[in-house]
Design an enzyme around this catalytic site. Structure first.
Site, PDB file in Angstrom:
ATOM      1  N   TRP A 146       0.859  -1.184   0.000  1.00 38.90           N
ATOM      2  CA  TRP A 146       0.000   0.000   0.000  1.00 38.90           C
ATOM      3  C   TRP A 146       0.898   1.238   0.000  1.00 38.90           C
ATOM      4  CZ3 TRP A 146      -5.509   0.047   0.438  1.00 38.90           C
ATOM      5  CH2 TRP A 146      -6.062   1.343   0.414  1.00 38.90           C
ATOM      6  N   GLU A 148       7.776  -1.481   1.633  1.00 33.85           N
ATOM      7  CA  GLU A 148       7.528  -1.133   3.034  1.00 33.85           C
ATOM      8  C   GLU A 148       8.283  -2.122   3.919  1.00 33.85           C
ATOM      9  OE1 GLU A 148       2.878  -0.497   3.365  1.00 33.85           O
ATOM     10  OE2 GLU A 148       3.402  -1.961   1.816  1.00 33.85           O
ATOM     11  N   ASP A 177       9.457   2.994   1.818  1.00 34.62           N
ATOM     12  CA  ASP A 177       8.294   3.741   2.301  1.00 34.62           C
ATOM     13  C   ASP A 177       8.108   3.443   3.791  1.00 34.62           C
ATOM     14  OD1 ASP A 177       5.776   4.693   2.957  1.00 34.62           O
ATOM     15  OD2 ASP A 177       4.713   3.632   1.360  1.00 34.62           O
ATOM     16  N   GLN A 231       4.552   4.173   8.126  1.00 32.43           N
ATOM     17  CA  GLN A 231       4.097   3.689   9.426  1.00 32.43           C
ATOM     18  C   GLN A 231       5.227   3.234  10.332  1.00 32.43           C
ATOM     19  OE1 GLN A 231       0.610   1.196   9.515  1.00 32.43           O
ATOM     20  NE2 GLN A 231      -0.106   1.944   7.551  1.00 32.43           N
ATOM     21  N   LYS A 276       2.582  10.005   7.822  1.00 32.05           N
ATOM     22  CA  LYS A 276       1.867   9.577   9.021  1.00 32.05           C
ATOM     23  C   LYS A 276       2.533   9.976  10.338  1.00 32.05           C
ATOM     24  CE  LYS A 276      -0.549   5.656   6.896  1.00 32.05           C
ATOM     25  NZ  LYS A 276      -1.940   6.076   7.072  1.00 32.05           N
ATOM     26  N   ARG A 309      -4.624  -4.901  13.382  1.00 31.26           N
ATOM     27  CA  ARG A 309      -3.406  -4.083  13.317  1.00 31.26           C
ATOM     28  C   ARG A 309      -3.337  -3.244  14.588  1.00 31.26           C
ATOM     29  NH1 ARG A 309      -2.827  -0.643   8.165  1.00 31.26           N
ATOM     30  NH2 ARG A 309      -4.960  -0.005   8.620  1.00 31.26           N
TER      31      ARG A 309
END
Length: 467
Positions: A165, A238, A271, A274, A300, A434
């Site tokens: 994502w 990620e 990336d 998060q 984020k 999550r």
């Protein structure tokens, strides 16, 4: 003692008392919740998800508050973003001061908070990540990074991981293989997918049953090489695939990926929307993996819930891109107000030793979740690192058949009891809670949340108690 933390088998009884000293915010009180729901149904446009039944009227510290007064421990930090919690007093002060005195400027102007954020961020990162600019969202920063890679290499093909994502703008979405690709016709040309590094569900196994990620990665790149037209520009990954169900890249995977990219004359984009800024027990996940990407993107966590993202790269890449007329000029690039917030976030994280706190409390979180795995047969897998964890729900451990309905029932029960943990679900790779609370969480709040999850499993039919 609290079930799920230390002590005897859970009983499904009453939860222990817990301090509710945080007063509910007063911004929206005595609202007509039913009227708000009707207006939601009538006027809010669908954008890809259904809305929660409750209207949230307050957010403070580690909690969100519904219109009916229900207080819920926010174990997903909003949209995985409020790293320091909601309404952190120093963040509020920074926003207030800059809203009054230095909020938004012409995009070609520069201001002290932008300079300070770039200086602080680059000095915290490994050498080779020396230049930064700041945008609004993770999708935007990935869009810029992909364009930068294309300009630098003179090539156009981009490789991503299955179930990734990266955002919903054109190039970011083109390399996103989780959700959102349908319905708009042809996506960006030259996008390729490697197999998702899913240790729980992969078919790539060694004779002893362990995950053979090396063979999977080699196989994936062989497929990419056959599909490529000879214009491979970059690979974007990620370190922990959150939306896919909190899958951690295996040890050594990112280093191997960097070598694959170097052999093909490609850039590696990481990336860390998060995982960045301490969430995983290291300031950045690339530090844990001892890998310096060609381009790093952040979002984020950097803005603590405000729209702030970053693109960080080397002076060498910047020089070449400048010579080739790279342009990513936006209305809100390098805005002073969000930059001041990002600078304050980094200051607090370093000053208060929150990276180490994330690492140490992460041990408590994962130990508690592993205890739950030992008590409930519906938990197929527990994974993650630091204060970032996934709990996958299955109907049968041997077949690993997803049970999305049961997962939703457990999640609804946990919310009812006072903990919000987002359920990331997909028919192909299951349903996973999550968990990513603000890294300012206390040990008491962490243990309370684990106790609530224990009660949610214990009181939901079909959770397959093993005791």
């Amino acid at each position: 003692m609290a079930p799920g933390i230390i002590g005897e088998q859970p009983t499904g009884g009453a939860l222990p008392s817990f301090s509710k000293s945080d007063a509910a915010p007063v911004l929206y009180q005595n609202v007509d919740e039913e009227s708000l729901r009707r207006k939601t149904e009538k006027h809010l446009l669908y954008y890809g998800t259904s809305f929660n039944k409750d209207v949230i009227c307050g957010a403070k510290g580690l909690y969100v508050y519904t219109a009916s007064g229900h207080k819920v421990l926010d174990w997903t930090s909003g949209q995985m973003s409020c790293l320091l919690g909601h309404g952190h007093p120093e963040i509020v002060k920074t926003i207030t001061e800059h809203a009054a005195n230095l909020d938004h400027l012409f995009s070609g102007m520069v201001s002290p908070p932008v300079i300070s954020l770039a200086d602080r961020l680059c000095n915290l990162l490994p050498a080779g990540l020396d230049k930064a600019f700041f945008l609004s969202t993770g999708g935007e920063s990935n869009e810029a990074a992909i364009k930068m890679a294309k300009v630098f290499t003179g090539k156009f093909e981009i490789v991503g991981l299955g179930a990734s994502w990266h955002g919903v703008t054109a190039q970011a979405l083109g390399t996103q293989y989780h959700f959102g690709r349908k319905g708009q016709g042809p996506l960006m040309p030259g996008m390729h997918m490697l197999p998702q590094p899913n240790a729980y569900r992969t078919i790539f196994r060694k004779p002893d049953g362990s995950y053979d990620w090396e063979a999977e990665l080699e196989y994936g790149w062989k497929m990419i090489d056959m599909a490529s037209c000879g214009s491979l520009a970059a690979c974007i990954v990620e370190p922990i695939q959150s939306s896919a169900g909190m899958h951690v890249l295996p040890a050594g995977y990112l280093k191997a990926m960097k070598k694959h990219c170097e052999r093909r004359g490609m850039l590696l984009i990481v990336d860390e929307a998060q995982t960045g800024v301490g969430r995983c027990g290291d300031l950045m996940a690339i530090i844990h993996d001892d890998v310096v990407p060609d381009i790093l993107t952040l979002s984020k966590t950097l803005g603590n819930g405000l729209p702030l993202s970053a693109v960080v790269t080397s002076a060498k890449i910047e020089k070449t891109c400048k010579e080739r007329d790279f342009c990513f000029y936006t209305t809100h690039i390098n805005d002073p107000l969000p930059a001041a917030v990002g600078d304050k976030v980094l200051e607090i994280v370093v000053r208060d030793n929150l990276v180490n706190q994330s690492k140490e409390l992460g041990k408590i979180l994962h130990a508690g979740l592993k205890r739950l795995e030992g008590r409930y047969g519906c938990i197929g897998d527990v994974r993650g690192r630091g204060l970032m964890a996934g709990v996958e729900i299955v109907a049968d451990r041997s077949t690993k058949t997803p049970d999305l309905d049961l997962a939703k029932e457990i999640g609804d029960r946990a919310y009812e009891l006072g903990v919000w943990a987002n359920l990331s679900s997909h028919p192909s790779f299951g349903g996973t809670f999550r968990i990513a609370p603000p890294i300012t969480i206390t040990k008491e709040q962490l243990e309370f949340g684990l106790t609530v999850l224990e009660e949610a499993f214990a009181s939901t039919p079909g959770s397959q108690p093993l005791y």
